[in-house]
Motif scaffolding. Structure first.
Motif, short mmCIF file in Angstrom:
data_model
loop_
_atom_site.label_atom_id
_atom_site.label_comp_id
_atom_site.label_asym_id
_atom_site.label_seq_id
_atom_site.Cartn_x
_atom_site.Cartn_y
_atom_site.Cartn_z
N ASP A 164 16.66 27.64 65.32
CA ASP A 164 17.79 26.67 65.24
C ASP A 164 19.19 27.14 65.44
O ASP A 164 19.41 26.36 64.60
N MET A 165 19.49 28.54 65.93
CA MET A 165 21.00 28.98 65.22
C MET A 165 21.28 29.52 66.71
O MET A 165 20.98 29.78 67.86
N ASN A 166 22.55 29.97 66.73
CA ASN A 166 23.22 31.09 67.48
C ASN A 166 22.88 32.54 67.57
O ASN A 166 23.43 32.50 66.08
N ILE A 167 22.22 32.47 68.73
CA ILE A 167 22.71 34.28 68.52
C ILE A 167 23.22 35.19 68.77
O ILE A 167 23.99 34.97 69.64
N LEU A 179 12.07 20.84 80.22
CA LEU A 179 10.60 20.62 79.42
C LEU A 179 10.24 21.77 80.37
O LEU A 179 9.30 22.60 79.21
N ASP A 180 9.35 21.37 81.10
CA ASP A 180 8.44 22.11 81.66
C ASP A 180 8.68 23.43 82.56
O ASP A 180 8.45 24.99 81.58
N LEU A 181 9.71 23.62 82.65
CA LEU A 181 10.85 24.99 83.03
C LEU A 181 10.87 25.88 81.34
O LEU A 181 10.30 27.11 81.75
N PRO A 195 18.85 27.08 71.12
CA PRO A 195 18.42 26.92 72.33
C PRO A 195 18.27 24.82 72.44
O PRO A 195 18.13 24.62 74.08
N LYS A 196 17.82 24.47 71.21
CA LYS A 196 18.83 22.70 71.75
C LYS A 196 19.40 22.21 72.04
O LYS A 196 19.46 21.96 73.39
N ASN A 197 20.50 22.97 72.32
CA ASN A 197 22.03 23.14 73.08
C ASN A 197 21.57 23.37 74.31
O ASN A 197 22.44 22.21 74.94
N LEU A 210 8.85 20.67 70.64
CA LEU A 210 8.57 19.11 69.98
C LEU A 210 9.47 18.98 68.79
O LEU A 210 10.01 18.19 69.05
N ASN A 211 9.83 19.97 67.86
CA ASN A 211 10.68 20.12 66.68
C ASN A 211 12.71 20.26 67.31
O ASN A 211 13.06 19.23 66.02
N GLN A 212 13.11 20.87 68.24
CA GLN A 212 14.40 20.96 67.81
C GLN A 212 14.61 19.93 69.19
O GLN A 212 15.44 18.94 69.13
N MET A 213 13.83 20.09 70.48
CA MET A 213 14.64 19.89 72.20
C MET A 213 14.45 18.52 71.91
O MET A 213 15.28 17.03 72.04
N ARG A 214 12.73 17.79 71.59
CA ARG A 214 12.61 16.83 71.91
C ARG A 214 13.65 15.29 70.93
O ARG A 214 14.08 14.29 70.69
N ALA A 215 13.56 15.66 69.54
CA ALA A 215 14.56 15.41 68.69
C ALA A 215 15.96 15.90 69.07
O ALA A 215 16.59 14.72 68.62
#
Length: 220
Positions: free
Chosen positions: A52-55, A29-31, A66-68, A15-20
């Motif tokens: 929201d970070m590179n690990i 998104l379902d996957l 994750p968003k990238n 909701l807060n990272q990917m959709r934005a």
């Protein structure tokens, strides 16, 4: 270490990272909502799986935010019949996403220990439509070509022509091209044997693939 509620963290991430970040494909998104990303990150970073970070993975390599990851997978427009090439297996998480969307994934990783760990994780989750290769894919990978989709998960100062040559007509490729601190995420389409189009999607900053071709340095 206190374990998080991973289901809640995953929902919040979507909701807060990917959709934005303009990830709107319901299939992607379902996957992601079903995929336990925490099972793919290094054990010490398990509670950071949805941050929201590179690990860091070790050896200077990272899992993308994750968003990238989601945005790149979305922009590849994967069809269930697609044969996919991934350069940089890393944790195996993006490999899992690609395998769930396409027909078969060939994933190439230069570090054997990464391949071994990813193979264990992928098998644990029942993902079998993959071929994991240990090798240097920074300058191209022509085994089993052509590919309908190519994703290069590390950056490249220069994109070798060999990758374009490995795309099937109608194929899509995403590469992260340039040098730190600003790199360009490019989507390349092969329209036919000789014609390609190229779109710039967004800027980012990721470690380069090992043995990537460096631009020529002029000495005055």
């Amino acid at each position: 270490m206190i374990s998080l509620n991973f289901d809640a963290a995953r929902t919040s991430m979507i909701l807060n990272q990917m959709r934005a970040w303009h990830v709107h494909d319901d299939r992607v998104l379902d996957l992601i909502a079903r995929m336990p990303r925490q099972d793919y990150v290094p054990a010490a970073s398990r509670n950071l799986a949805y941050v929201d970070m590179n690990i860091p993975l070790g050896h200077g390599e990272v899992m993308m935010t994750p968003k990238n990851e989601a945005r790149l997978v979305q922009e590849l427009e994967i069809d269930p019949k697609d044969k996919i090439l991934e350069i940089g297996t890393g944790s195996g998480y993006v490999t899992a996403l690609l395998a769930n969307l396409g027909r078969h994934v060939v994933s190439v990783e230069i570090r054997p220990e990464f391949t071994t760990e990813a193979a264990t994780k992928l098998a644990r989750h029942g993902i079998r439509n993959i071929t994991l290769e240990v090798g240097d894919g920074a300058r191209g990978w022509d085994r089993q070509k052509p590919y309908d989709v190519i994703l290069i998960t590390g950056s490249l100062p220069i994109l070798p022509e060999a990758f374009r040559d490995s795309l099937a007509p109608g194929g899509r490729m995403i590469a992260i091209v340039g040098q730190s601190p600003v790199m360009e995420v490019k989507r390349i389409r092969r329209l036919d044997a000789h014609i390609f189009t190229e779109d710039s999607l967004f800027d980012t900053d990721l470690p380069p693939l090992q043995n990537a071709i460096e631009p020529t340095r002029f000495v005055f």
